[in-house]
Structures are given as C-alpha cells and as structure tokens.
Design a protein around this motif. Structure first.
Motif, PDB file in Angstrom:
ATOM      1  N   GLU A 151       0.881  -1.180  -0.025  1.00 33.59           N
ATOM      2  CA  GLU A 151       0.147  -0.024   0.196  1.00 33.59           C
ATOM      3  C   GLU A 151       0.914   1.284  -0.068  1.00 33.59           C
ATOM      4  N   GLN A 156      -1.819  -7.325  13.006  1.00 35.18           N
ATOM      5  CA  GLN A 156      -3.416  -7.628  13.365  1.00 35.18           C
ATOM      6  C   GLN A 156      -3.321  -8.417  14.461  1.00 35.18           C
ATOM      7  N   MET A 171      -8.115  -5.830  13.899  1.00 38.36           N
ATOM      8  CA  MET A 171      -7.565  -4.478  14.320  1.00 38.36           C
ATOM      9  C   MET A 171      -6.027  -4.486  14.062  1.00 38.36           C
TER      10      MET A 171
HETATM   11  P1  ATP Z   1      -8.921   0.556   4.983  1.00 36.57           P
HETATM   12  O1  ATP Z   1     -10.067   0.926   4.489  1.00 36.57           O
HETATM   13  O2  ATP Z   1      -8.352   1.405   6.002  1.00 36.57           O
HETATM   14  O3  ATP Z   1      -7.755   0.171   3.839  1.00 36.57           O
HETATM   15  P2  ATP Z   1      -9.128  -2.309   4.883  1.00 36.57           P
HETATM   16  O4  ATP Z   1     -10.883  -2.538   4.700  1.00 36.57           O
HETATM   17  O5  ATP Z   1      -8.154  -2.574   3.874  1.00 36.57           O
HETATM   18  O6  ATP Z   1      -9.199  -0.783   5.502  1.00 36.57           O
HETATM   19  P3  ATP Z   1      -9.466  -4.662   6.721  1.00 36.57           P
HETATM   20  O7  ATP Z   1      -8.922  -5.341   5.610  1.00 36.57           O
HETATM   21  O8  ATP Z   1     -10.699  -4.558   7.179  1.00 36.57           O
HETATM   22  O9  ATP Z   1      -9.061  -3.175   6.367  1.00 36.57           O
HETATM   23  O10 ATP Z   1      -8.352  -4.798   7.797  1.00 36.57           O
HETATM   24  C1  ATP Z   1      -8.992  -4.590   9.191  1.00 36.57           C
HETATM   25  C2  ATP Z   1      -8.158  -3.534  10.197  1.00 36.57           C
HETATM   26  O11 ATP Z   1      -6.584  -3.845   9.808  1.00 36.57           O
HETATM   27  C3  ATP Z   1      -8.364  -2.337   9.661  1.00 36.57           C
HETATM   28  O12 ATP Z   1      -9.445  -1.612  10.377  1.00 36.57           O
HETATM   29  C4  ATP Z   1      -6.971  -1.706  10.142  1.00 36.57           C
HETATM   30  O13 ATP Z   1      -6.913  -1.401  11.539  1.00 36.57           O
HETATM   31  C5  ATP Z   1      -5.862  -2.761  10.023  1.00 36.57           C
HETATM   32  N1  ATP Z   1      -5.136  -2.236   8.600  1.00 36.57           N
HETATM   33  C6  ATP Z   1      -5.519  -2.732   7.255  1.00 36.57           C
HETATM   34  N2  ATP Z   1      -4.635  -2.307   6.596  1.00 36.57           N
HETATM   35  C7  ATP Z   1      -3.600  -1.643   7.111  1.00 36.57           C
HETATM   36  C8  ATP Z   1      -2.506  -1.094   6.838  1.00 36.57           C
HETATM   37  N3  ATP Z   1      -1.870  -1.136   5.623  1.00 36.57           N
HETATM   38  N4  ATP Z   1      -1.576  -0.680   7.802  1.00 36.57           N
HETATM   39  C9  ATP Z   1      -1.948  -0.699   9.069  1.00 36.57           C
HETATM   40  N5  ATP Z   1      -3.172  -1.128   9.583  1.00 36.57           N
HETATM   41  C10 ATP Z   1      -4.136  -1.525   8.539  1.00 36.57           C
END
Ligand code: ATP
Ligand code: MG
Length: 422
Positions: free
Chosen positions: A115, A127, A308
């Motif tokens: 990302e 996570q 999370m």
């Molecule tokens: P976002 O909309 O922020 O990209 P996501 O829908 O990709 O989130 P999920 O796949 O649902 O996120 O992941 C669950 C949680 O993991 C998120 O709520 C966040 O706390 C964390 N998370 C996701 N991607 C990242 C990242 N690149 N860096 C840090 N934390 C992350």
C-alpha cells in the motif's frame, strides 16, 4: 549511507516495544476472558487461498499482495489478513469435528500489503483478530463486537464509535446487487475506472470507493435495508437488541460495506473520533462470513470475526493522550566497588535473578559515580552497594531509591531482604 529499512515497515525499539507488549497482553487477557484460544498459522500461504477467500475483485488481491514464486515454482503470498489462514487451518485440521463448538480463535501477528504508506497505513503491520466459527447465533455477533470494544475501552480509549450494518443473506444481497447495477449503470461513465469494473464484478464495492464517494448517485443508491428478506431482517434486529441489552452503543450506517468479498449479515467497523487521529479513522473492521469455509473446501460453516491493527490502536492512544501504565523498572541494581567486590558481583546478581528479581549491574568497568548514574537510568527500586569493607564483613548496603533509606544487610540475607521489600 548503509542500509535502510524497507518503505512502509517499522523497527519497534525498546522504549516503544513495551507499549506493544502491553497492548498485546491486554488483547490476550480479554480473549481468555471470552474463551478464545490462540492460533498461529504461517506467515505465507498458497496464493490460491487468498484469491479464493479474500476474492479476486478486492483491492487486496488486485493491488496489495506480496506474491512470489519459491524455488519449487510454487506461487506463495505473504498473508495480507488473518481470516483466510485461520479458516484454512480450521478446515484442514477438522476443528469443526471437535466436541467444543463454536470454535473460538484469536491471532496476533504481522500482515503484509503493498500500500502507499502513510500514518496508520503500513506495508507490514500487526493485526489482532478473532474468529468464531460454527455458530450463527446472533449473540455471538454481539460477543465479537463487545470483545473488540473492550480492548479499546480497557486500554483507556473513549472517543469510539461502533458502526453497524447488515449485508443480508445471499438472497437479499442478490436483490440488492441487481438494484445497484440498475442504479449506477446509466451513468457509470462518470465513475472511476475501478468502479466501472466493479459494476459487473462486485457493485456493492462501488459504495466503498474512496474516489467517487461524493458523487450524487452515491447518496441515492439503493440501500440493502430495502432488500432484506425476513430472515435477514430478524437476524439484524436480534444483533441490535442484544447489543442494546449489553449496554454497548452503536450507530447504523446502511452504506457500510466491507472490502472483502466473503461477508454477509453483520458488518461493522470501529472508528476513532479523536481529534488529530488523522485521515484514516477506522480502527478495526469485521463481520460475518457464512460460506467462507465451504468456499475453501470445508463443510458449510457460519463464521464471524474482526481484525484490528495494533498500529492504529497505538495511534489512537496517542491521539487521545492515553499513557499506558507500563512498569519497566528494575528491582535492584548492583554497584560494586573494588576488585574483590567486582569478582563477587556476578554470582550475587545471578542469585538475585534466580530468586525472581529483575536485576542488573555494570559491565563497562565504570567508576562508582557512573555506576550510580546507570542505576538511576534503570529506575531501579533498590541499589545494592558492595564495597571492599562490606565484603570483608559479609554485609552489603541496600538503598531504597524512593526514600533514600539505606540499610546494611547480611550478604546471605540480601536477596530475601529485597524480595520482602518489593
Ligand atoms: P482500509 O479501508 O483502511 O484500507 P481495510 O478495509 O483494508 O481498511 P481490513 O482489511 O478490514 O481493512 O483490515 C482490518 C484492520 O486492519 C483495519 O481496520 C486496520 O485497523 C488494519 N489495517 C488494514 N490495512 C492496514 C495497513 N496497511 N496498515 C495498518 N493497519 C491496517
Ligand atoms: Mg485497505
């Protein structure tokens, strides 16, 4: 210049790592209270698993995976999330056959996504997540949300918002999907390239688009709530009333959809409303994924979970100015004066440590003053001073740093003496 850390990753150094440990311990403690057991799965899996489970129309699969071919020509992927691996393991190890059901698991570990790095968004992040598999009782949906909220609340966060929605069951989703296609299709040309692709592959995800979120058609898009069949509606009502009975506040957002393909019924996110938290306000997300286990070759199994990142949790703690009650001081620092005392020091220190005391001494051949300074830096509760005269008399002087009180203690009793004081 030497080597630099890869973009989007972090070194977590002493001084900061204690916060991570504190938060991880809290998560583990709460999981044990809720009777969730830890599962540890590999950091990488066969790429196919994520294509199948996360879904090949998602951002994760299309843009974010760290995929590589190993020396045996297998396509492997560093795990971008934890649910796929957990469900794979559940199926592979036939956990559904164990007498204790539902299967309630949690994991804490690194995930990898390619990302664009920014505050709260990394390429390697940690996570913490849970998965409850085998039950479609709405009270477990409420339990999962309660557990996530407890982690934040018990760490001291206050500005939290639990946002809840339902995506309905298969039938409701199909009806909603058709309505979405009919709604967006005539003007899909005004939307971004991704949304144009999503129209046929996964129109629900148009609602999740960050680029087009202000387009007027977004506000008038058909809501899933108008397409819920009775079963889905009842399920949602029970989840809501259970949360209310538990005293857990929530708001409904009919536009909340989750990025991953496998969700149905309950979907939720926990947001931080703290000022200064930054552009990204989502702390965690989760939902129900009935059908995922079947998708990857297991028996039909209902499931629900959340994940999370600890990075965002720690950011929220900073934004709300929460200081964690971290205790990191030594019980005792041993200062040795003179050659004979220095010779005696290692075995005395070893005795302290074997008795359970957190203890240390100088290894840099420091002068007395510098040894006391080092003792100060470790925040030691006691400083034990061993000099030539003391050693000759079989005693040691022990100073309590907070009060400044100094006592002479027999050498063979010093360990017990300190143990009694702390
Ligand atoms: P976002 O909309 O922020 O990209 P996501 O829908 O990709 O989130 P999920 O796949 O649902 O996120 O992941 C669950 C949680 O993991 C998120 O709520 C966040 O706390 C964390 N998370 C996701 N991607 C990242 C990242 N690149 N860096 C840090 N934390 C992350
Ligand atoms: Mg993302």
């Amino acid at each position: 210049m030497g080597y630099q850390i890869p973009r989007g990753t972090q070194d977590i150094l002493p001084g900061t790592v204690e916060k991570w440990q504190y938060v991880e311990n809290k998560a583990r403690e709460i999981c044990s209270r809720y009777n969730y057991k830890e599962i540890r799965t590999p950091i990488f899996e066969h790429t196919e698993l994520f294509l199948r489970s996360v879904g090949d129309t998602t951002d994760i699969v299309q843009k974010e995976m760290y995929t590589f071919t190993d020396r045996g020509d297998r396509s492997l992927t560093l795990r971008p999330e934890g649910t796929a691996s957990t469900v794979r393991s559940y199926v592979e190890n036939k956990l559904f056959g164990l007498p204790q059901q539902p299967t309630k698991l949690y994991y804490i570990g690194p995930m990898f996504r390619y990302e664009r790095p920014q505050a709260g968004r990394y390429r390697q992040f940690v996570q913490f997540g849970i998965e409850a598999m085998g039950s479609d009782d709405p009270s477990i949906d409420a339990e999962v949300m309660a557990l996530a909220m407890d982690v934040y609340k018990e760490l001291g966060l206050k500005q939290l918002r639990l946002v809840l929605n339902t995506l309905g069951d298969k039938e409701s989703r199909k009806a909603h999907r058709d309505a979405l296609v009919a709604h967006f299709e005539p003007r899909i040309g005004e939307f971004c390239h991704d949304c144009q692709n999503r129209l046929q592959t996964n129109p629900l995800r148009i609602l999740d688009c960050k680029k087009d979120r202000d387009h007027e058609l977004m506000k008038t898009a058909p809501s899933i709530h108008d397409y819920l069949n009775d079963e889905s509606r009842n399920y949602f009502e029970t989840v809501k009333s259970t949360l209310t009975d538990m005293g857990i506040d929530f708001v409904i957002d009919p536009t909340l959809v989750r990025g991953l393909d496998y969700y149905n019924h309950t979907a939720f996110e926990i947001m931080s409303d703290a000022e200064g938290f930054g552009a990204i306000t989502t702390l965690s997300g989760g939902g129900r994924y009935n059908g995922l286990a079947e998708e990857i070759g297991g028996p039909a199994t209902p499931g629900i979970g959340f994940a999370m990142s600890l990075e965002r949790l720690l950011l929220a703690l900073d934004a709300e100015g929460v200081t964690l009650p971290i205790e990191d001081e030594l019980d005792c620092y041993l200062v040795a004066m003179g050659e004979a005392a220095k010779e005696k020091a290692p075995s005395l220190l070893y005795q302290f440590r074997k008795a359970g005391l957190k203890a240390d001494k100088d290894y840099m051949d420091k002068k007395i003053k510098a040894q006391f300074k080092a003792a100060d830096r470790t925040n030691a509760k006691f400083v034990a001073v061993l000099g030539e005269d003391e050693l000759a008399n079989g005693v040691i002087s022990v100073k309590e740093m907070e009060t400044g009180n100094q006592t002479e203690v027999k050498l063979e009793e010093v360990t017990q003496y300190i143990l009694n004081q702390i």
